[in-house]
Design a protein around this motif. Structure first.
Motif: not given
Length: 691
Positions: A436, A443, A538, A552
C-alpha cells in the motif's frame, strides 16, 4: 468551477504554494527581461569560451579527448556494444530505430509519418488534423486550437531521432553505413535549427520540450564526437550556439510559476544539467549546472513521496518521473557530480514502487493520465510498459530486491558492461509482495496470478489535480500478466475538451457513480485541475498468505442534497482464485447508483454461471448468498479468463465503450454496467472468479 472558485480551492489546499507561485511569477518576469537584454553567443564569443582562436580548432577542443564517463561518450562505446551483444536482438532493435530515423519515419502516438531520407521534416504540422503551426514569435502564437494538438509536433521536436541515429552510428559495423548515419545526424539537426528559429513557432512554446530537446541534441553530439561529418566548423559552431540558446531560453522560462510545480520543472532542470555537464565550457554552463543540481535535489523531495511514488497522481507519469530523475543521475554520476544520498534513496524507491504494481508481463495499470511520455530514446515500448524499470534499477543500485526480469536495452545503453556485470551477480528477486502506498494513493493486492491495483488517495500535485482522474475506489485487474479489467486511459488532452473530460470522469472508471454526479467537479475550462473533494483514503490493508483485504472509502458524494459515503472492500481469495468486491453506501435518501467494469476489448459475453464457479464465488468471505442468473465472461470465447458474478438485483449489461491504451489511441471495447436504486445503508456485491 470558475476562476475565482479554482484559485480559492488552490489557496485552501496549498496556500504557501500559491504565495510562492506568485513570487516565482515575478521572478520569471525578471528572468525573461534579462534574457531579452542579454548578449547572444556569437562565433567569436563561442571560440573564446572554448579557448580557441579559429573555428577549425573547435572540434579538437570540444569533441576530442573528452573527460568523463557519461553513457554517451565515445570512450563508453565499446562497453555499451559489449552489453548490447549479450542481449538477444538488442543490436537489431537499435539499428531498426536508427534506420527509421534515417528514413525520416516517426511513430507519433500511433500515427506513422514518413518524410523520406535526406528530405526536410515538416516540423510544425499536426499530422492528425493537418494544421501547421505558423513560425511566429511565441507571444503571438495561439497554441490551443479546437481539433489540434501541439503534443504531436512536440514529439518530432524533442529530437530523440538524433539519439536513434547515434545508436545506428555506434552499432553499425560498416564504415559507409556509419557515415550515412553521421550525415543524417548533421542534416536533420541543421534542418530543425533552420526551420525553428529561437523563440519562434510551436517548438519554443513549452520549456519542457526545449529542455528535453537540448538534452537529446547534446547527448547525440557527444555520440558522434569522432564522426568527421560532425566535426566540421560549419556544423559545430551553429549547434553549440544553439545549445547555449536552448539553455538560456529554458532558464529564462523555468516552469516554476504554478502553485505546485510539476514534472515540467524537473525536465527544465534535467536539460540544463545534461547540457551543462556535457559541455561545461559553454559560458553559462557552470552556473546553470549548479542551478539545476540544486533544483533537482529540491524537486526530488517535493515531487516524490518518501515511499517512492510520484506526486503526480498517475502511474504512467511515475514512469516519466523515474526516467527524468534517472537520466540526471546517470549523467551527473558519469561526470563526477553528486546529487546526494537523499536523491539516490528516493530514486531507488521509485524503482521499487514501479515493480510493485507491474504484472508478470511488465504492464502497469493506467491510473491517472497516460500521455505516453518518455525520456529514454533507446527502445520503443508500450505506453503501459514499466517492466524494464526494476532491472534497470537493480543494475543502477546493485539492488537484488529489484532484480526481476531481463536486463533491458535501456540499461545496456546507460550503464554498459559494468551495469550488466552488476546485474548478473544479483540473485533474482522473489515475487513482488502486496503493498500500500498511502501518499501516492495506489494499493496493490497480488496472488494466484492476479494483480489488483486500486486508486484511493489524495488528488495529485498536492491536491491540485493535474494528472488525476475521478477514479477513487476504481481498480485494474491483471490476470497472468494481461489487463482484464482496465482503466480506459486518457484519449487526448487539448484536441477535444469533451473527450478529455469524458476519459477522466467517474463514469470512465471502475467505481460507483451516484445520482449521475462526479466524485469531484470537472471544469471544462481547466483540463488539468481536479479539486480535492473526494478525500479518498485507506481504512484497512491486510495482506495474507491466503486472503488479502483492502477497504477504501471516499467522501465525493457527501455534498449531495442527501449525502452518501462510499466504502469499497476488495478481498483477494487466493484459495478460490477469486476477487470479491463489496460496496457499502452509508447516508440518507434514495439514490440512483451505477456501477461499471471497463474492459480492454470486446471479448466478453453474458452467460449462465457454471455450478463450480458459483460454488467458488460463494466461498469467498462476504460473498452474496444469491447471484444473478447471468454473469459476464471475460476474454476470448475459446479461452476465457474470468467470469464476473453479481448479487441478485445487480443485473449486468454489456455496453459499447472505448479504451485508450496510449495517448491519442482509442480502440473499441465494452463496459459492464449495472444500475440500481438504493436507500442507504446498502451493500452491493460481486465476485470475479478467474482461471
Amino acid at each position: 468551477m470558475r476562476t475565482l472558485g479554482y484559485y480559492s480551492t488552490i489557496a485552501r489546499l496549498a496556500p504557501a504554494g500559491l504565495a510562492r507561485g506568485m513570487a516565482r511569477r515575478v521572478q520569471g518576469v525578471a528572468r525573461q527581461a534579462l534574457y531579452k537584454r542579454r548578449e547572444r553567443l556569437d562565433e567569436p564569443r563561442l571560440l573564446e569560451a572554448f579557448g580557441v582562436s579559429r573555428a577549425e580548432e573547435l572540434a579538437g577542443r570540444v569533441l576530442s579527448a573528452r573527460s568523463g564517463a557519461a553513457w554517451c561518450e565515445v570512450d563508453q562505446r565499446a562497453s555499451v556494444l559489449e552489453a548490447l551483444a549479450a542481449l538477444p536482438g538488442a543490436e537489431a532493435r537499435a539499428l531498426a530505430r536508427a534506420r527509421a530515423a534515417l528514413r525520416g519515419e516517426y511513430d507519433v502516438f500511433g500515427t506513422t509519418v514518413c518524410f523520406g531520407e535526406n528530405q526536410p521534416v515538416d516540423w510544425s504540422r499536426d499530422p492528425v488534423s493537418g494544421f501547421r503551426y505558423p513560425v511566429l514569435p511565441v507571444e503571438q502564437l495561439r497554441l490551443e486550437r479546437p481539433g489540434v494538438d501541439p503534443k504531436y509536433p512536440w514529439v518530432l521536436g524533442r529530437l530523440d531521432c538524433l539519439v536513434a541515429l547515434g545508436q545506428g552510428y555506434w552499432v553499425e559495423r560498416d564504415a559507409a553505413g556509419r557515415s550515412t548515419f553521421a550525415r543524417a545526424f548533421v542534416t536533420r539537426t541543421l534542418d530543425f535549427l533552420q526551420a525553428n528559429p529561437v523563440g519562434q513557432g510551436v517548438h519554443w512554446t513549452c520549456g519542457m520540450e526545449v529542455a528535453l530537446r537540448a538534452a537529446n541534441l547534446a547527448q547525440a553530439l557527444v555520440m558522434f564526437a569522432d564522426a568527421p561529418e560532425a566535426r566540421r566548423p560549419e556544423f559545430l559552431v551553429p549547434v553549440l550556439e544553439s545549445l547555449a540558446e536552448h539553455t538560456a531560453w529554458v532558464e529564462a522560462h523555468l516552469e516554476d510559476k504554478g502553485a505546485v510545480p510539476n514534472n515540467h520543472l524537473v525536465s527544465n532542470y534535467v536539460g540544463l544539467l545534461v547540457v551543462g555537464l556535457l559541455f561545461p565550457e559553454l559560458p553559462e554552463a557552470p552556473r546553470q549546472v549548479a542551478l539545476a543540481a540544486a533544483g533537482l535535489r529540491t524537486q526530488m523531495v517535493a515531487q516524490v513521496h518518501a515511499e517512492g511514488t510520484s506526486f503526480e497522481g498517475s502511474v504512467p507519469y511515475h514512469r516519466l518521473a523515474v526516467e527524468l530523475f534517472t537520466l540526471a543521475w546517470v549523467v551527473a554520476r558519469g561526470t563526477g557530480t553528486d546529487l546526494g544520498a537523499r536523491y539516490a534513496t528516493r530514486l531507488r524507491r521509485m524503482y521499487a514502487a514501479s515493480r510493485a504494481w507491474c504484472s508478470e508481463k511488465g504492464l502497469a495499470p493506467q491510473i491517472g493520465d497516460n500521455d505516453s511520455g518518455r525520456v529514454f530514446p533507446f527502445q520503443e515500448r508500450d505506453s503501459r510498459d514499466q517492466g524494464y524499470l526494476a532491472p534497470l534499477g537493480a543494475a543502477l543500485f546493485e539492488d537484488a530486491s529489484l532484480a526481476q526480469g531481463p536486463f533491458p536495452d535501456e540499461a545496456a545503453w546507460l550503464l554498459g558492461l559494468p551495469g550488466l556485470e552488476r546485474f548478473r551477480v544479483l540473485k533474482p528477486a522473489g515475487p513482488a509482495p502486496s503493498v500500500s502506498f498511502p501518499a501516492g494513493g495506489f494499493h496493490v493486492l497480488r496472488g494466484a496470478g492476479a494483480v489488483v491495483t486500486v486508486s484511493a488517495g489524495a488528488q495529485g500535485q498536492g491536491g491540485v489535480g493535474g494528472h488525476s482522474h475521478n477514479d477513487k475506489l476504481s481498480f485494474e485487474l491483471h490476470l497472468h500478466g494481461r489487463p482484464v479489467i482496465v482503466d480506459p486511459g486518457t484519449g487526448t488532452y487539448t484536441r477535444d475538451a469533451a473527450v478529455r473530460n469524458a476519459f477522466r470522469s467517474t463514469a470512465a472508471h471502475n467505481t460507483l457513480e451516484v445520482d449521475g454526479e462526479e466524485q469531484a467537479p470537472l471544469d471544462a475550462a481547466r483540463l488539468f485541475a481536479l479539486p480535492e473533494t473526494a478525500r479518498a483514503r485507506v481504512q484497512v490493508f491486510q495482506p495474507g498468505a491466503e486472503l488479502e483485504r483492502l477497504t477504501v472509502r471516499h467522501d465525493g458524494y457527501r455534498a449531495l442534497a442527501s449525502p452518501v459515503g462510499v466504502e469499497r472492500t476488495f478481498l483477494l481469495d487466493k484459495r478460490e482464485r477469486a476477487l470479491g468486491v463489496t460496496d457499502a453506501l452509508v447516508g440518507v435518501g434514495l439514490h440512483a447508483v451505477t456501477g461499471r467494469i471497463h474492459l480492454p476489448d470486446r471479448e466478453a459475453r453474458r452467460r449462465t454461471a457454471k455450478p463450480e464457479e458459483l460454488a467458488r464465488a460463494m466461498r469467498v468471505p462476504g460473498a452474496p448468498r444469491e447471484f444473478e442468473a447471468l454473469g459476464v465472461e471475460l476474454g476470448p470465447a475459446e479461452a476465457p479468463e474470468a467470469v464476473v458474478l453479481f448479487a441478485a438485483g445487480l443485473e449486468p449489461r454489456l455496453e459499447p465503450s472505448r479504451y485508450s491504451p496510449g495517448y491519442g489511441l482509442e480502440v473499441p471495447s465494452q463496459v459492464v454496467v449495472f444500475r440500481v436504486r438504493v436507500a442507504p445503508p446498502a451493500s452491493l456485491r460481486w465476485v470475479v472468479v478467474f482461471n
